[in-house]
Enzyme design. Structure first.
Site, PDB file in Angstrom:
ATOM      1  N   TYR A  78       0.482  -1.272  -0.388  1.00 18.15           N
ATOM      2  CA  TYR A  78      -0.176   0.500   0.014  1.00 18.15           C
ATOM      3  C   TYR A  78       0.868   1.424  -0.133  1.00 18.15           C
ATOM      4  CZ  TYR A  78      -2.767   3.350   2.016  1.00 18.15           C
ATOM      5  OH  TYR A  78      -4.069   4.765   2.483  1.00 18.15           O
ATOM      6  N   ILE A  79       1.683   1.463   0.716  1.00 20.15           N
ATOM      7  CA  ILE A  79       2.368   2.678   1.186  1.00 20.15           C
ATOM      8  C   ILE A  79       3.861   2.325   0.017  1.00 20.15           C
ATOM      9  CG2 ILE A  79       3.328   4.143   2.508  1.00 20.15           C
ATOM     10  CD1 ILE A  79       2.609   2.890   4.920  1.00 20.15           C
ATOM     11  N   SER A 107       6.004   3.368  13.409  1.00 18.91           N
ATOM     12  CA  SER A 107       5.229   4.242  13.418  1.00 18.91           C
ATOM     13  C   SER A 107       4.250   4.280  14.452  1.00 18.91           C
ATOM     14  CB  SER A 107       3.933   2.837  13.474  1.00 18.91           C
ATOM     15  OG  SER A 107       2.748   3.012  14.058  1.00 18.91           O
ATOM     16  N   TYR A 139       3.291  -6.824  17.173  1.00 14.49           N
ATOM     17  CA  TYR A 139       3.848  -6.057  15.364  1.00 14.49           C
ATOM     18  C   TYR A 139       4.235  -4.597  16.214  1.00 14.49           C
ATOM     19  CZ  TYR A 139       2.521  -2.306  12.389  1.00 14.49           C
ATOM     20  OH  TYR A 139       3.315  -1.366  11.299  1.00 14.49           O
ATOM     21  N   LYS A 150       8.102  -2.573  15.365  1.00 15.15           N
ATOM     22  CA  LYS A 150       8.820  -1.608  14.931  1.00 15.15           C
ATOM     23  C   LYS A 150       9.497  -0.817  16.407  1.00 15.15           C
ATOM     24  CE  LYS A 150       6.465  -1.660  11.450  1.00 15.15           C
ATOM     25  NZ  LYS A 150       7.747  -1.979   9.879  1.00 15.15           N
ATOM     26  N   ASN A 202      -9.526  -4.925  10.044  1.00 19.31           N
ATOM     27  CA  ASN A 202      -8.734  -4.327  11.290  1.00 19.31           C
ATOM     28  C   ASN A 202      -8.825  -2.782  11.057  1.00 19.31           C
ATOM     29  OD1 ASN A 202      -8.280  -6.963  12.289  1.00 19.31           O
ATOM     30  ND2 ASN A 202      -7.046  -6.357  11.242  1.00 19.31           N
ATOM     31  N   LEU A 242      -9.834   1.332   9.880  1.00 19.24           N
ATOM     32  CA  LEU A 242     -10.963   1.998  10.431  1.00 19.24           C
ATOM     33  C   LEU A 242     -11.520   2.015   8.395  1.00 19.24           C
ATOM     34  CD1 LEU A 242     -13.369   3.800  11.386  1.00 19.24           C
ATOM     35  CD2 LEU A 242     -12.120   6.064  11.474  1.00 19.24           C
ATOM     36  N   ARG A 268      -7.800  10.090  15.754  1.00 22.23           N
ATOM     37  CA  ARG A 268      -6.325  10.045  15.580  1.00 22.23           C
ATOM     38  C   ARG A 268      -6.059  10.223  14.392  1.00 22.23           C
ATOM     39  NH1 ARG A 268      -6.773   6.767  18.755  1.00 22.23           N
ATOM     40  NH2 ARG A 268      -6.646   4.560  18.930  1.00 22.23           N
TER      41      ARG A 268
HETATM   42  P1  NAD Z   1       1.383  -3.832   2.987  1.00 21.54           P
HETATM   43  O1  NAD Z   1       0.953  -4.854   4.094  1.00 21.54           O
HETATM   44  O2  NAD Z   1       0.864  -3.037   2.096  1.00 21.54           O
HETATM   45  O3  NAD Z   1       2.267  -3.889   2.754  1.00 21.54           O
HETATM   46  C1  NAD Z   1       3.905  -4.808   2.872  1.00 21.54           C
HETATM   47  C2  NAD Z   1       4.747  -5.362   2.074  1.00 21.54           C
HETATM   48  O4  NAD Z   1       5.751  -5.519   1.888  1.00 21.54           O
HETATM   49  C3  NAD Z   1       3.778  -6.078   1.232  1.00 21.54           C
HETATM   50  O5  NAD Z   1       3.484  -6.104  -0.274  1.00 21.54           O
HETATM   51  C4  NAD Z   1       4.059  -7.826   1.794  1.00 21.54           C
HETATM   52  O6  NAD Z   1       3.945  -8.904   0.756  1.00 21.54           O
HETATM   53  C5  NAD Z   1       6.173  -7.551   1.947  1.00 21.54           C
HETATM   54  N1  NAD Z   1       6.224  -8.467   2.848  1.00 21.54           N
HETATM   55  C6  NAD Z   1       5.896  -9.042   3.863  1.00 21.54           C
HETATM   56  N2  NAD Z   1       6.763  -9.469   4.073  1.00 21.54           N
HETATM   57  C7  NAD Z   1       7.581 -10.148   3.348  1.00 21.54           C
HETATM   58  C8  NAD Z   1       8.592  -9.985   3.463  1.00 21.54           C
HETATM   59  N3  NAD Z   1       9.311 -11.392   4.523  1.00 21.54           N
HETATM   60  N4  NAD Z   1       9.608 -10.685   2.575  1.00 21.54           N
HETATM   61  C9  NAD Z   1       9.224  -9.528   1.107  1.00 21.54           C
HETATM   62  N5  NAD Z   1       8.133  -8.878   1.176  1.00 21.54           N
HETATM   63  C10 NAD Z   1       7.258  -8.765   2.782  1.00 21.54           C
HETATM   64  O7  NAD Z   1       1.387  -3.088   4.713  1.00 21.54           O
HETATM   65  P2  NAD Z   1       1.502  -0.793   4.237  1.00 21.54           P
HETATM   66  O8  NAD Z   1       0.814  -0.705   4.570  1.00 21.54           O
HETATM   67  O9  NAD Z   1       2.414  -0.620   2.793  1.00 21.54           O
HETATM   68  O10 NAD Z   1       2.882  -0.668   5.750  1.00 21.54           O
HETATM   69  C11 NAD Z   1       4.221  -0.612   4.602  1.00 21.54           C
HETATM   70  C12 NAD Z   1       5.147  -0.642   5.606  1.00 21.54           C
HETATM   71  O11 NAD Z   1       4.821   0.762   7.082  1.00 21.54           O
HETATM   72  C13 NAD Z   1       4.815  -1.855   7.326  1.00 21.54           C
HETATM   73  O12 NAD Z   1       6.737  -1.623   7.632  1.00 21.54           O
HETATM   74  C14 NAD Z   1       4.104  -1.428   8.142  1.00 21.54           C
HETATM   75  O13 NAD Z   1       4.211  -2.147   9.479  1.00 21.54           O
HETATM   76  C15 NAD Z   1       4.316  -0.045   8.289  1.00 21.54           C
HETATM   77  N6  NAD Z   1       3.592   1.031   8.767  1.00 21.54           N
HETATM   78  C16 NAD Z   1       2.311   0.359   8.672  1.00 21.54           C
HETATM   79  C17 NAD Z   1       1.062   1.471   8.671  1.00 21.54           C
HETATM   80  C18 NAD Z   1       0.092   1.831   8.313  1.00 21.54           C
HETATM   81  O14 NAD Z   1      -1.713   1.845   8.868  1.00 21.54           O
HETATM   82  N7  NAD Z   1      -0.328   1.157   7.368  1.00 21.54           N
HETATM   83  C19 NAD Z   1       1.201   2.392  10.138  1.00 21.54           C
HETATM   84  C20 NAD Z   1       2.543   2.237  10.354  1.00 21.54           C
HETATM   85  C21 NAD Z   1       3.316   2.209   9.855  1.00 21.54           C
HETATM   86  N1  UFG Z   2     -11.887   2.140  14.950  1.00 20.32           N
HETATM   87  C1  UFG Z   2     -13.738   1.857  14.683  1.00 20.32           C
HETATM   88  N2  UFG Z   2     -13.842   1.211  14.450  1.00 20.32           N
HETATM   89  C2  UFG Z   2     -13.221   0.032  13.866  1.00 20.32           C
HETATM   90  C3  UFG Z   2     -11.749  -0.022  13.526  1.00 20.32           C
HETATM   91  C4  UFG Z   2     -11.434   1.015  14.011  1.00 20.32           C
HETATM   92  O1  UFG Z   2     -14.169   2.337  15.677  1.00 20.32           O
HETATM   93  O2  UFG Z   2     -13.799  -1.099  12.951  1.00 20.32           O
HETATM   94  C5  UFG Z   2     -11.505   2.831  15.707  1.00 20.32           C
HETATM   95  C6  UFG Z   2     -10.438   2.861  16.695  1.00 20.32           C
HETATM   96  O3  UFG Z   2     -10.435   2.484  17.698  1.00 20.32           O
HETATM   97  C7  UFG Z   2      -9.880   3.809  16.300  1.00 20.32           C
HETATM   98  C8  UFG Z   2      -9.867   4.503  14.907  1.00 20.32           C
HETATM   99  O4  UFG Z   2     -11.066   3.724  14.758  1.00 20.32           O
HETATM  100  O5  UFG Z   2      -9.706   4.789  17.392  1.00 20.32           O
HETATM  101  C9  UFG Z   2      -8.344   4.235  14.162  1.00 20.32           C
HETATM  102  O6  UFG Z   2      -8.181   2.878  14.117  1.00 20.32           O
HETATM  103  P1  UFG Z   2      -7.169   1.579  13.825  1.00 20.32           P
HETATM  104  O7  UFG Z   2      -6.863   0.384  13.747  1.00 20.32           O
HETATM  105  O8  UFG Z   2      -7.616   2.694  11.413  1.00 20.32           O
HETATM  106  O9  UFG Z   2      -5.457   2.622  13.675  1.00 20.32           O
HETATM  107  P2  UFG Z   2      -4.782   2.575  14.691  1.00 20.32           P
HETATM  108  O10 UFG Z   2      -5.053   4.178  15.259  1.00 20.32           O
HETATM  109  O11 UFG Z   2      -5.251   1.458  15.993  1.00 20.32           O
HETATM  110  O12 UFG Z   2      -3.902   1.818  14.553  1.00 20.32           O
HETATM  111  C10 UFG Z   2      -3.452   2.392  13.412  1.00 20.32           C
HETATM  112  C11 UFG Z   2      -2.752   1.137  12.536  1.00 20.32           C
HETATM  113  C12 UFG Z   2      -1.319   0.741  13.975  1.00 20.32           C
HETATM  114  C13 UFG Z   2      -0.338   1.916  13.903  1.00 20.32           C
HETATM  115  C14 UFG Z   2      -1.040   3.089  14.206  1.00 20.32           C
HETATM  116  C15 UFG Z   2      -0.356   4.207  14.279  1.00 20.32           C
HETATM  117  O13 UFG Z   2      -3.338   0.181  12.442  1.00 20.32           O
HETATM  118  O14 UFG Z   2      -0.255  -0.564  13.137  1.00 20.32           O
HETATM  119  O15 UFG Z   2      -2.070   3.471  13.620  1.00 20.32           O
HETATM  120  O16 UFG Z   2       0.112   4.705  13.367  1.00 20.32           O
HETATM  121  F1  UFG Z   2       0.529   1.200  14.744  1.00 20.32           F
END
Ligand code: NAD
Ligand code: UFG
Length: 334
Positions: free
Chosen positions: A11-12, A124, A149, A153, A198, A200, A231
């Protein structure tokens, strides 16, 4: 400049690859496609005109990554690859520790071996735990994470810092993301989690397309203006741009630098629901559920350091985040 993007089909990562190409960087991706699809490369080509070089490789298997380093010389690595599902990490901690921590150690060993010692790491806001101050600055102490998780980080930040201490040729940028949502304006790139989401915004999108009946709002008795969790939601394209700006930092210094990537605005769950409804003219049915274990009331960034040192500021507002999320969902989930 040539940049290796691990997890670049995710995604990112995919949004960052598109931004890198648009800004003239040469990009090589590796990913094991555990949580993404190879067709993302075609979408990147549609957006930028360039199909990035791709290797299917796994962080856990060092030899699968070796050809990437043998065949290219990188100016820096942006390391997104990792597992990120909070609930799954509680059920399968060893899977998370092996993939995220042992995998990153493998990557760093190869980077050492091939003399590329510059890394930008996806951290994160979760490392702040229940934050000691709001808005959260980078000097806010790290807290107690509530799941494996989050600990991966927090531990990886420490591991990368220790690598720099032992060898100051290393340059490390730790980017602490707040809550990325939204999608590429084209509707080609976005987040499509497997199974029941999972987070929002992915959950709201599933309700919007009619795949799930209603949103459960986890708690309305927090100490926040409307009682629901607050958030710092950030458009994924803004987040991607933050990485491109961080390249200059990581290539010009030999330090460990930490930046929050957030907007500095806090929105509640109900703010998100209402804005999504308004902007897209769709009703999102919801009901109030008990609090979700491990959630905190409020979390938003002070993004001043990234502005001062990276020249980066998030530009898109919540309306645009909701509009682009729906534009993607309409195309991909219906
Ligand atoms: P994502 O799952 O869409 O992307 C992660 C990618 O890593 C996937 O394409 C997956 O196939 C690949 N991957 C996982 N394990 C691997 C492995 N062993 N070898 C090679 N590739 C592997 O997730 P994202 O939302 O794009 O997140 C990117 C990074 O940012 C992650 O490290 C995540 O923890 C971090 N992050 C995400 C969020 C969020 O809310 N999306 C918030 C904070 C930090
Ligand atoms: N929420 C709901 N219903 C849902 C899902 C979420 O009410 O079905 C609420 C949560 O309680 C929270 C807010 O929406 O108040 C955001 O929840 P998210 O699950 O979207 O995000 P979080 O802030 O819990 O966590 C996310 C990522 C983590 C990351 C964190 C900070 O999932 O990996 O942001 O970057 F660490």
């Amino acid at each position: 400049m040539k940049i290796l993007v691990t997890g670049g089909t995710g995604y990112i990562g995919s949004h960052t690859v598109a931004e890198l190409i648009e800004r003239g960087y040469e990009v090589v991706i590796f990913d094991n496609l555990y949580n993404s699809k190879e067709e993302v490369l075609d979408y990147i080509k549609e957006i930028t005109g360039v199909r990035p070089v791709f290797y299917k490789a796994d962080l856990r298997d060092k030899e699968s990554m070796r050809p990437v380093f043998k065949e290219h010389t990188f100016d820096a690595v942006i390391h997104f690859a990792g597992l990120k599902a909070v609930g799954e990490s509680v059920e399968k901690p060893l899977f998370y520790y092996e993939n995220n921590i042992a995998g990153t150690v493998n990557l760093c060993e190869l980077m050492n071996e091939y003399g590329c010692k510059r890394i930008i790491f996806s951290s994160s806001a979760t490392v702040y735990g229940d934050p000691a101050e709001i808005p959260i600055t980078e000097s806010c102490p790290k807290g107690t994470c509530t799941n494996p998780y989050g600990w991966t980080k927090s531990m990886l930040e420490q591991i990368l810092t220790d690598i720099h201490t032992s060898d100051n040729e290393w340059s490390v940028v730790l980017l602490r993301y707040f809550n990325p949502i939204g999608a590429h304006e084209s509707g080609l790139l976005g987040e499509s989690p497997n199974g029941i989401p999972n987070n929002l915004m992915p959950y709201i999108m599933q309700v919007a397309v009619g795949k799930l009946p209603e949103l459960g709002v986890f708690g309305d008795d927090y100490d926040t203006p409307d009682g629901t969790g607050v958030r710092d939601y950030i458009h994924v394209v803004d987040l991607a741009k933050g990485h491109v700006n961080a390249i200059e930092k990581v290539t010009k210094t030999n330090e460990v630098n930490i930046y929050n990537l957030g907007t500095g605005n806090g929105y509640s769950v109900l703010d998100i629901v209402k804005t999504f409804e308004e902007v897209n003219n769709i009703k999102i049915p919801y009901s109030i559920k008990p609090r979700r274990a491990g959630d905190i009331a409020t979390c938003y960034a002070d993004p001043a350091k990234a502005k001062a040192e990276l020249g980066w500021v998030a530009e898109y507002d919540l309306r645009k985040m909701c509009e682009d999320s729906w534009n993607f969902a309409k195309k991909r989930f219906k």
